[in-house]
Motif scaffolding. Sequence first.
Motif, PDB file in Angstrom:
ATOM      1  N   ILE A   1       7.181  71.678  53.933  1.00  0.00           N
ATOM      2  CA  ILE A   1       7.351  70.231  53.919  1.00  0.00           C
ATOM      3  C   ILE A   1       7.668  69.750  55.334  1.00  0.00           C
ATOM      4  CG2 ILE A   1       8.722  68.274  53.074  1.00  0.00           C
ATOM      5  CD1 ILE A   1       9.418  69.970  50.610  1.00  0.00           C
ATOM      6  N   ASP A   2       6.952  68.747  55.796  1.00  0.00           N
ATOM      7  CA  ASP A   2       7.318  68.005  56.996  1.00  0.00           C
ATOM      8  C   ASP A   2       7.564  66.558  56.591  1.00  0.00           C
ATOM      9  OD1 ASP A   2       7.230  70.072  58.788  1.00  0.00           O
ATOM     10  OD2 ASP A   2       5.357  69.462  59.751  1.00  0.00           O
ATOM     11  N   ILE A   3       8.763  66.061  56.867  1.00  0.00           N
ATOM     12  CA  ILE A   3       9.087  64.656  56.629  1.00  0.00           C
ATOM     13  C   ILE A   3       8.851  63.904  57.926  1.00  0.00           C
ATOM     14  CG2 ILE A   3      10.913  63.032  55.981  1.00  0.00           C
ATOM     15  CD1 ILE A   3      12.178  65.381  54.384  1.00  0.00           C
ATOM     16  N   LEU A   4       8.063  62.829  57.865  1.00  0.00           N
ATOM     17  CA  LEU A   4       7.608  62.129  59.068  1.00  0.00           C
ATOM     18  C   LEU A   4       8.012  60.668  59.003  1.00  0.00           C
ATOM     19  CD1 LEU A   4       4.015  63.639  58.992  1.00  0.00           C
ATOM     20  CD2 LEU A   4       5.915  64.426  60.401  1.00  0.00           C
ATOM     21  N   ASP A   5       8.792  60.220  60.003  1.00  0.00           N
ATOM     22  CA  ASP A   5       9.336  58.863  60.024  1.00  0.00           C
ATOM     23  C   ASP A   5       8.862  58.151  61.283  1.00  0.00           C
ATOM     24  OD1 ASP A   5      10.981  56.602  60.525  1.00  0.00           O
ATOM     25  OD2 ASP A   5      12.592  57.431  59.325  1.00  0.00           O
TER      26      ASP A   5
ATOM     27  N   GLU B   1      10.484  37.843  53.229  1.00  0.00           N
ATOM     28  CA  GLU B   1      11.012  37.977  51.870  1.00  0.00           C
ATOM     29  C   GLU B   1      12.534  38.016  51.821  1.00  0.00           C
ATOM     30  OE1 GLU B   1      10.947  41.056  48.071  1.00  0.00           O
ATOM     31  OE2 GLU B   1       9.641  41.449  49.779  1.00  0.00           O
ATOM     32  N   THR B   2      13.140  38.742  52.776  1.00  0.00           N
ATOM     33  CA  THR B   2      14.574  39.023  52.657  1.00  0.00           C
ATOM     34  C   THR B   2      15.416  38.589  53.855  1.00  0.00           C
ATOM     35  OG1 THR B   2      14.374  41.248  53.631  1.00  0.00           O
ATOM     36  CG2 THR B   2      14.052  41.044  51.233  1.00  0.00           C
ATOM     37  N   GLY B   3      14.776  38.206  54.967  1.00  0.00           N
ATOM     38  CA  GLY B   3      15.530  37.879  56.168  1.00  0.00           C
ATOM     39  C   GLY B   3      15.941  39.099  56.960  1.00  0.00           C
ATOM     40  N   ALA B   4      15.333  40.258  56.686  1.00  0.00           N
ATOM     41  CA  ALA B   4      15.633  41.499  57.400  1.00  0.00           C
ATOM     42  C   ALA B   4      14.337  42.232  57.716  1.00  0.00           C
ATOM     43  CB  ALA B   4      16.550  42.390  56.562  1.00  0.00           C
ATOM     44  N   GLN B   5      14.365  43.050  58.772  1.00  0.00           N
ATOM     45  CA  GLN B   5      13.161  43.779  59.179  1.00  0.00           C
ATOM     46  C   GLN B   5      12.971  45.038  58.332  1.00  0.00           C
ATOM     47  OE1 GLN B   5      14.236  46.699  60.511  1.00  0.00           O
ATOM     48  NE2 GLN B   5      16.074  46.294  61.639  1.00  0.00           N
ATOM     49  N   ALA B   6      11.867  45.745  58.582  1.00  0.00           N
ATOM     50  CA  ALA B   6      11.423  46.808  57.673  1.00  0.00           C
ATOM     51  C   ALA B   6      12.352  48.014  57.631  1.00  0.00           C
ATOM     52  CB  ALA B   6      10.005  47.260  58.047  1.00  0.00           C
ATOM     53  N   VAL B   7      13.090  48.295  58.715  1.00  0.00           N
ATOM     54  CA  VAL B   7      13.995  49.446  58.672  1.00  0.00           C
ATOM     55  C   VAL B   7      15.097  49.198  57.645  1.00  0.00           C
ATOM     56  CG1 VAL B   7      15.642  50.831  59.995  1.00  0.00           C
ATOM     57  CG2 VAL B   7      13.469  50.146  61.031  1.00  0.00           C
ATOM     58  N   SER B   8      15.610  47.970  57.600  1.00  0.00           N
ATOM     59  CA  SER B   8      16.584  47.613  56.574  1.00  0.00           C
ATOM     60  C   SER B   8      15.942  47.545  55.196  1.00  0.00           C
ATOM     61  CB  SER B   8      17.232  46.260  56.901  1.00  0.00           C
ATOM     62  OG  SER B   8      17.982  46.327  58.093  1.00  0.00           O
ATOM     63  N   TYR B   9      14.725  47.022  55.141  1.00  0.00           N
ATOM     64  CA  TYR B   9      14.015  46.856  53.869  1.00  0.00           C
ATOM     65  C   TYR B   9      13.747  48.208  53.213  1.00  0.00           C
ATOM     66  CZ  TYR B   9      10.637  44.657  50.643  1.00  0.00           C
ATOM     67  OH  TYR B   9       9.976  44.183  49.536  1.00  0.00           O
ATOM     68  N   THR B  10      13.275  49.164  53.995  1.00  0.00           N
ATOM     69  CA  THR B  10      12.916  50.465  53.427  1.00  0.00           C
ATOM     70  C   THR B  10      14.140  51.246  52.951  1.00  0.00           C
ATOM     71  OG1 THR B  10      12.841  51.425  55.663  1.00  0.00           O
ATOM     72  CG2 THR B  10      10.742  50.735  54.684  1.00  0.00           C
ATOM     73  N   THR B  11      15.337  50.864  53.390  1.00  0.00           N
ATOM     74  CA  THR B  11      16.560  51.474  52.875  1.00  0.00           C
ATOM     75  C   THR B  11      17.158  50.650  51.737  1.00  0.00           C
ATOM     76  OG1 THR B  11      17.035  52.398  55.070  1.00  0.00           O
ATOM     77  CG2 THR B  11      18.853  52.345  53.500  1.00  0.00           C
ATOM     78  N   GLY B  12      17.131  49.331  51.889  1.00  0.00           N
ATOM     79  CA  GLY B  12      17.763  48.454  50.895  1.00  0.00           C
ATOM     80  C   GLY B  12      17.062  48.420  49.560  1.00  0.00           C
TER      81      GLY B  12
ATOM     82  N   ILE C   1      31.508  60.090  35.136  1.00  0.00           N
ATOM     83  CA  ILE C   1      30.686  59.146  35.908  1.00  0.00           C
ATOM     84  C   ILE C   1      29.647  59.887  36.746  1.00  0.00           C
ATOM     85  CG2 ILE C   1      32.446  57.342  35.997  1.00  0.00           C
ATOM     86  CD1 ILE C   1      33.175  58.342  38.817  1.00  0.00           C
ATOM     87  N   LEU C   2      28.656  59.124  37.219  1.00  0.00           N
ATOM     88  CA  LEU C   2      27.564  59.668  38.017  1.00  0.00           C
ATOM     89  C   LEU C   2      27.710  59.216  39.468  1.00  0.00           C
ATOM     90  CD1 LEU C   2      23.811  59.745  37.032  1.00  0.00           C
ATOM     91  CD2 LEU C   2      24.475  58.928  39.280  1.00  0.00           C
ATOM     92  N   GLY C   3      27.547  60.141  40.389  1.00  0.00           N
ATOM     93  CA  GLY C   3      27.484  59.836  41.808  1.00  0.00           C
ATOM     94  C   GLY C   3      26.088  60.148  42.311  1.00  0.00           C
ATOM     95  N   LEU C   4      25.359  59.125  42.765  1.00  0.00           N
ATOM     96  CA  LEU C   4      23.989  59.300  43.261  1.00  0.00           C
ATOM     97  C   LEU C   4      24.006  59.198  44.778  1.00  0.00           C
ATOM     98  CD1 LEU C   4      20.969  59.602  42.573  1.00  0.00           C
ATOM     99  CD2 LEU C   4      20.842  57.091  42.475  1.00  0.00           C
ATOM    100  N   LEU C   5      23.680  60.302  45.439  1.00  0.00           N
ATOM    101  CA  LEU C   5      23.786  60.374  46.893  1.00  0.00           C
ATOM    102  C   LEU C   5      22.443  60.135  47.572  1.00  0.00           C
ATOM    103  CD1 LEU C   5      26.065  63.528  47.256  1.00  0.00           C
ATOM    104  CD2 LEU C   5      26.714  61.155  46.810  1.00  0.00           C
ATOM    105  N   GLY C   6      22.455  59.298  48.606  1.00  0.00           N
ATOM    106  CA  GLY C   6      21.293  59.143  49.479  1.00  0.00           C
ATOM    107  C   GLY C   6      20.153  58.354  48.890  1.00  0.00           C
ATOM    108  N   SER C   7      20.425  57.235  48.240  1.00  0.00           N
ATOM    109  CA  SER C   7      19.349  56.424  47.648  1.00  0.00           C
ATOM    110  C   SER C   7      18.851  55.381  48.637  1.00  0.00           C
ATOM    111  CB  SER C   7      19.849  55.738  46.364  1.00  0.00           C
ATOM    112  OG  SER C   7      18.771  55.149  45.667  1.00  0.00           O
ATOM    113  N   GLY C   8      18.398  55.883  49.806  1.00  0.00           N
ATOM    114  CA  GLY C   8      17.745  55.044  50.807  1.00  0.00           C
ATOM    115  C   GLY C   8      16.281  55.443  50.892  1.00  0.00           C
ATOM    116  N   PHE C   9      15.729  55.440  52.101  1.00  0.00           N
ATOM    117  CA  PHE C   9      14.355  55.942  52.227  1.00  0.00           C
ATOM    118  C   PHE C   9      14.369  57.382  52.699  1.00  0.00           C
ATOM    119  CE2 PHE C   9       9.979  56.473  52.725  1.00  0.00           C
ATOM    120  CZ  PHE C   9       9.334  55.406  52.136  1.00  0.00           C
ATOM    121  N   ASP C  10      14.992  57.650  53.854  1.00  0.00           N
ATOM    122  CA  ASP C  10      15.138  59.043  54.274  1.00  0.00           C
ATOM    123  C   ASP C  10      16.569  59.238  54.790  1.00  0.00           C
ATOM    124  OD1 ASP C  10      14.374  57.318  56.377  1.00  0.00           O
ATOM    125  OD2 ASP C  10      13.270  58.856  57.448  1.00  0.00           O
ATOM    126  N   PRO C  11      17.453  59.751  53.906  1.00  0.00           N
ATOM    127  CA  PRO C  11      17.187  60.342  52.592  1.00  0.00           C
ATOM    128  C   PRO C  11      16.933  59.287  51.524  1.00  0.00           C
ATOM    129  CG  PRO C  11      19.529  60.254  52.950  1.00  0.00           C
ATOM    130  CD  PRO C  11      18.898  59.788  54.229  1.00  0.00           C
TER     131      PRO C  11
END
Length: 401
Positions: free
Chosen positions: A165-169, A337-348, A134-144
């Motif tokens: 690299i600079d990651i900017l949130d 669209e989803t009933g949730a704000q962008a922090v949840s959206y960018t991860t979901g 099986i495959l385990g995919l880790l961190g499939s949100g936005f950051d990570p």
Amino acid sequence: MANLLIIGAGGVSRVATVKCAMNLDTFSKITLASRTKSKCDEIAAFIKERLGVEIETAQIDADDSDAVVELIKKTGAQILLNVALPYQDLSLMDACIKAGIHYIDTANYEHPDVAKFEYKEQWARNDKFKQAGILGLLGSGFDPGVTNVFCAYAQQNLFDEISYIDILDCNAGDHGYAFATNFNPEINLREVSAKGRYWENGKWIETDPMEIKMEWDYPEVGVKDSYLLYHEELESLVKNIKGLKRIRFFMTFGQSYLTHMKCLENVGMLGIKPVMHQGKEIIPIEFLKTLLPDPASLGPRTKGYTNIGCVIRGIKDGKDKQVYIYNVCNHEECYKETGAQAVSYTTGVPAMIGAKLVAQKIWQGKGVFNMEEFDAKPFMEELNLQGLPWKIIEMTPSLGE
């Protein structure tokens, strides 16, 4: 088509489940389970009303691997999408190993009694995932997640060698409260109050919390104070992006947030060890969580934008090159669209995309993988299709100087 089991029923789960229901060409059956079944039922009712799609719901204790295995068997699930708490990653991974189904999460394991997150214990299950086929995919949100894919896309398509690299949130949203967190308060406050850390010239360098600050001009948002934190994607990107000289992570915070957090820290409210209160043991940060607004309730109140991306500098065809890959997301549009704000959206949304690519066998493998270990193009294409369009701008090379 795939039979999907989603575990967790917070804001990220709401977005991921809604988006899965919008992709029925991939997901033939969706079951949403959580410790509190009523939360799952509310999300299911939202999906039924908005999309006319019916999903199943169930009650589950994500800490109980055997119970999760029984639920997997009952539902016939082929993939488990973990959008519960990071504390529960290992029990859910173990359930997938026992049941022989693929596993996906959005954040790496964090021990409930230690304010530290790392991939060590998840990576240690690589051989068991291979043996189970099986495959385990880790961190499939936005950051990570998306940030890892941005870096992989740059390595695979834009550069011959990457040096910096600079990651900017940036979350420039306004919810109107004096103090609140945009995702689980325990996770958020532990992450922000911890020491900072970045990687440079082959070693990790530790900083005091909020010690390093810079101003950054975020497209469509403006100039914001950005503070260096340690963030989990750095750990895997150091392994998988070759030639790196330095990688850092910055996040924006307003002065009001920092003042409140420092005050709470000073009086011990961010503590994770039990203390006695009127003859009973309580954990301060858990008590604080009960006093703060539920992050899931911020959706209808939050206005403004998020901007998350990567500034990447390296060499292409012998020339110095720097690019900025980023996404801008609107809180109010996400809520409509989803009933949730962008922090949840960018991860979901990325959680759903990860599950979709695994279900379609576009991303394949046996073992445990981080996002940047796969071909980035299919994921980048899905971002544009699923509501998180990205942009790339060329910059004058300056990162690392």
